[in-house]
Design an enzyme around this catalytic site. Structure first.
Site, PDB file in Angstrom:
ATOM      1  N   TYR A  87      -8.580  12.851  39.035  1.00  0.00           N
ATOM      2  CA  TYR A  87      -7.972  11.379  38.726  1.00  0.00           C
ATOM      3  C   TYR A  87      -6.658  11.118  39.037  1.00  0.00           C
ATOM      4  CZ  TYR A  87      -5.570  13.308  34.456  1.00  0.00           C
ATOM      5  OH  TYR A  87      -5.080  14.107  33.320  1.00  0.00           O
ATOM      6  N   GLU A  88      -5.726  12.179  39.570  1.00  0.00           N
ATOM      7  CA  GLU A  88      -4.270  11.590  39.785  1.00  0.00           C
ATOM      8  C   GLU A  88      -4.256  11.166  41.197  1.00  0.00           C
ATOM      9  OE1 GLU A  88      -1.369  15.095  38.861  1.00  0.00           O
ATOM     10  OE2 GLU A  88      -3.329  15.966  37.965  1.00  0.00           O
ATOM     11  N   MET A 101     -12.062  16.275  31.509  1.00  0.00           N
ATOM     12  CA  MET A 101     -11.629  15.591  32.844  1.00  0.00           C
ATOM     13  C   MET A 101     -11.192  16.631  33.991  1.00  0.00           C
ATOM     14  SD  MET A 101      -9.438  12.484  31.598  1.00  0.00           S
ATOM     15  CE  MET A 101     -10.126  11.463  30.070  1.00  0.00           C
ATOM     16  N   SER A 102     -11.411  18.017  33.440  1.00  0.00           N
ATOM     17  CA  SER A 102     -11.169  19.066  34.742  1.00  0.00           C
ATOM     18  C   SER A 102     -11.973  20.276  34.665  1.00  0.00           C
ATOM     19  CB  SER A 102      -9.886  19.864  33.998  1.00  0.00           C
ATOM     20  OG  SER A 102     -10.046  20.420  32.835  1.00  0.00           O
ATOM     21  N   HIS A 134      -4.126  10.140  24.773  1.00  0.00           N
ATOM     22  CA  HIS A 134      -3.545  11.407  25.617  1.00  0.00           C
ATOM     23  C   HIS A 134      -2.461  11.979  24.402  1.00  0.00           C
ATOM     24  CE1 HIS A 134      -2.426  14.098  28.634  1.00  0.00           C
ATOM     25  NE2 HIS A 134      -1.301  13.683  28.628  1.00  0.00           N
ATOM     26  N   HIS A 190       1.503  19.016  30.764  1.00  0.00           N
ATOM     27  CA  HIS A 190       1.280  20.006  31.823  1.00  0.00           C
ATOM     28  C   HIS A 190       2.547  20.585  32.381  1.00  0.00           C
ATOM     29  CE1 HIS A 190      -3.109  19.951  32.449  1.00  0.00           C
ATOM     30  NE2 HIS A 190      -3.142  18.882  31.842  1.00  0.00           N
ATOM     31  N   HIS A 220      -5.425  17.144  38.623  1.00  0.00           N
ATOM     32  CA  HIS A 220      -6.679  16.544  38.271  1.00  0.00           C
ATOM     33  C   HIS A 220      -7.238  15.751  39.162  1.00  0.00           C
ATOM     34  CE1 HIS A 220      -4.583  17.398  34.553  1.00  0.00           C
ATOM     35  NE2 HIS A 220      -5.821  17.766  33.931  1.00  0.00           N
ATOM     36  N   ALA A 236      -8.437  20.816  27.490  1.00  0.00           N
ATOM     37  CA  ALA A 236      -8.622  19.967  26.305  1.00  0.00           C
ATOM     38  C   ALA A 236      -9.768  19.108  26.401  1.00  0.00           C
ATOM     39  CB  ALA A 236      -7.408  19.347  25.825  1.00  0.00           C
ATOM     40  N   ASN A 275     -10.298  16.275  19.774  1.00  0.00           N
ATOM     41  CA  ASN A 275     -11.134  15.230  19.134  1.00  0.00           C
ATOM     42  C   ASN A 275     -12.482  15.397  19.100  1.00  0.00           C
ATOM     43  OD1 ASN A 275     -10.237  14.733  21.904  1.00  0.00           O
ATOM     44  ND2 ASN A 275     -11.672  13.258  21.590  1.00  0.00           N
ATOM     45  N   SER A 326      -4.116  20.883  29.231  1.00  0.00           N
ATOM     46  CA  SER A 326      -3.196  19.921  28.338  1.00  0.00           C
ATOM     47  C   SER A 326      -2.468  20.663  26.970  1.00  0.00           C
ATOM     48  CB  SER A 326      -3.649  18.696  27.962  1.00  0.00           C
ATOM     49  OG  SER A 326      -3.880  17.924  29.046  1.00  0.00           O
TER      50      SER A 326
HETATM   51  N1  HPA Z   1     -12.723  12.891  26.677  1.00  0.00           N
HETATM   52  C1  HPA Z   1     -12.184  13.746  27.899  1.00  0.00           C
HETATM   53  N2  HPA Z   1     -11.179  14.242  28.111  1.00  0.00           N
HETATM   54  C2  HPA Z   1     -10.466  14.810  26.894  1.00  0.00           C
HETATM   55  C3  HPA Z   1     -11.007  14.488  25.609  1.00  0.00           C
HETATM   56  C4  HPA Z   1     -12.238  13.530  25.638  1.00  0.00           C
HETATM   57  O1  HPA Z   1     -12.466  12.867  24.500  1.00  0.00           O
HETATM   58  N3  HPA Z   1     -10.369  15.004  24.785  1.00  0.00           N
HETATM   59  C5  HPA Z   1      -9.476  15.618  25.330  1.00  0.00           C
HETATM   60  N4  HPA Z   1      -9.938  15.745  26.890  1.00  0.00           N
END
Ligand code: HPA
Length: 265
Positions: free
Chosen positions: A82-83, A205-206, A241, A58, A80, A110, A229, A28
């Site tokens: 989740y898609e 998530m990847s 996001h 993306h 991903h 990310a 974060n 991302s």
């Molecule tokens: N959790 C999951 N995926 C992420 C996060 C998170 O805190 N930050 C960026 N991608």
């Protein structure tokens, strides 16, 4: 006949059949590196068997060509789990990478950090992972090759080769364990506490399914998280996001400097 055969023919028809040395999969907000490659670009939608990914931030294209003196294949975005609920969404792209001659792949993503000493804007070199999702991209694979050895999945030699440029560029690159959470909702603070007890340093998530696929295919793998974060309940920012996309460029600039040295060195 592999599912990536058609995509291979399509790519080689335009980009030639000289082998690529390295694959890069960008997460991302990190897709701009694909635009630095001097070569041929392919939208995922034109390559047979490629996933159609529609995650904002993306850029779903593959570029094959020259980057900082090396012939590479850069995947400007990923699909991903989740898609569409497919853990093997990136299987054809990785098969294609292997067929293009690559021996190694570097993945970026990310992620949310668990560690005060790896704050937002920093990078984390993934040393190992925890598959918290319980999913696996090799479910359904019928050959014995599915029993993939995941020791040294994040290749020690590649990691050392990534640490050296970080040091030379004076960029902090601490190592840690990445946990795969399926998403697309972010984690709850209770889930983050559980993941911390399990030994997590960052969550995202990847990457985990792609590293499993890479090892299955015999590609060496390394991965770097761009921390956007602190994980849920561990920091004061609101996780979203939008926040991920706005923070990713800070880490991306550092990542670019490390990759430039890795590739040109
Ligand atoms: N959790 C999951 N995926 C992420 C996060 C998170 O805190 N930050 C960026 N991608």
């Amino acid at each position: 006949m592999s599912k990536s055969d058609s995509a291979l023919a399509q790519v080689q028809a335009r980009a030639g059949d000289a082998p690529v040395a390295l694959g890069l999969i960008l997460g991302s907000g990190l897709g701009h590196i694909a635009d630095m490659v001097a070569g041929e670009a392919f939208d995922y939608s034109e390559l047979e068997g490629f996933p159609v990914s529609a995650v904002s931030g993306h850029s779903a294209k593959l570029v094959v060509g020259e980057l900082w003196g090396m012939r590479v294949a850069v995947f400007g975005g990923r699909a991903h789990y989740y898609e569409r609920g497919q853990a093997d969404a990136m299987r054809v792209p990785l098969e294609l990478l292997k067929a293009l001659g690559a021996k190694q792949v570097i993945l970026t993503n990310a992620a949310g950090s668990f560690r005060a000493d790896i704050p937002p804007g920093d990078l984390m070199l993934i040393s190992d992972h925890i598959n918290f999702s319980g999913l696996n991209p090799l479910i359904g694979e019928a050959t014995d090759a599915r029993f993939v050895n995941m020791t040294n999945a994040y290749d020690a030699e590649m990691r050392a080769r990534l640490e050296a440029p970080a040091k030379a560029e004076d960029i902090s690159l601490k190592s840690g364990v990445y946990s795969w959470y399926s998403g697309p909702s972010f984690e709850t603070p209770a889930e983050i506490k559980a993941l911390q007890i399990l030994g997590t340093d960052a969550v995202g998530m990847s990457t985990v399914p792609e590293v499993i696929l890479a090892r299955f295919l015999g590609l060496k793998a390394a991965a770097i998280s761009v921390i956007t974060n602190m994980a849920a309940g561990m920091g004061s920012e609101t996780i979203s996001h939008e926040h991920t996309k706005s923070m990713a460029p800070i880490g991306a600039a550092k990542l670019e400097r490390i990759l430039r040295r890795y590739i040109s060195g």
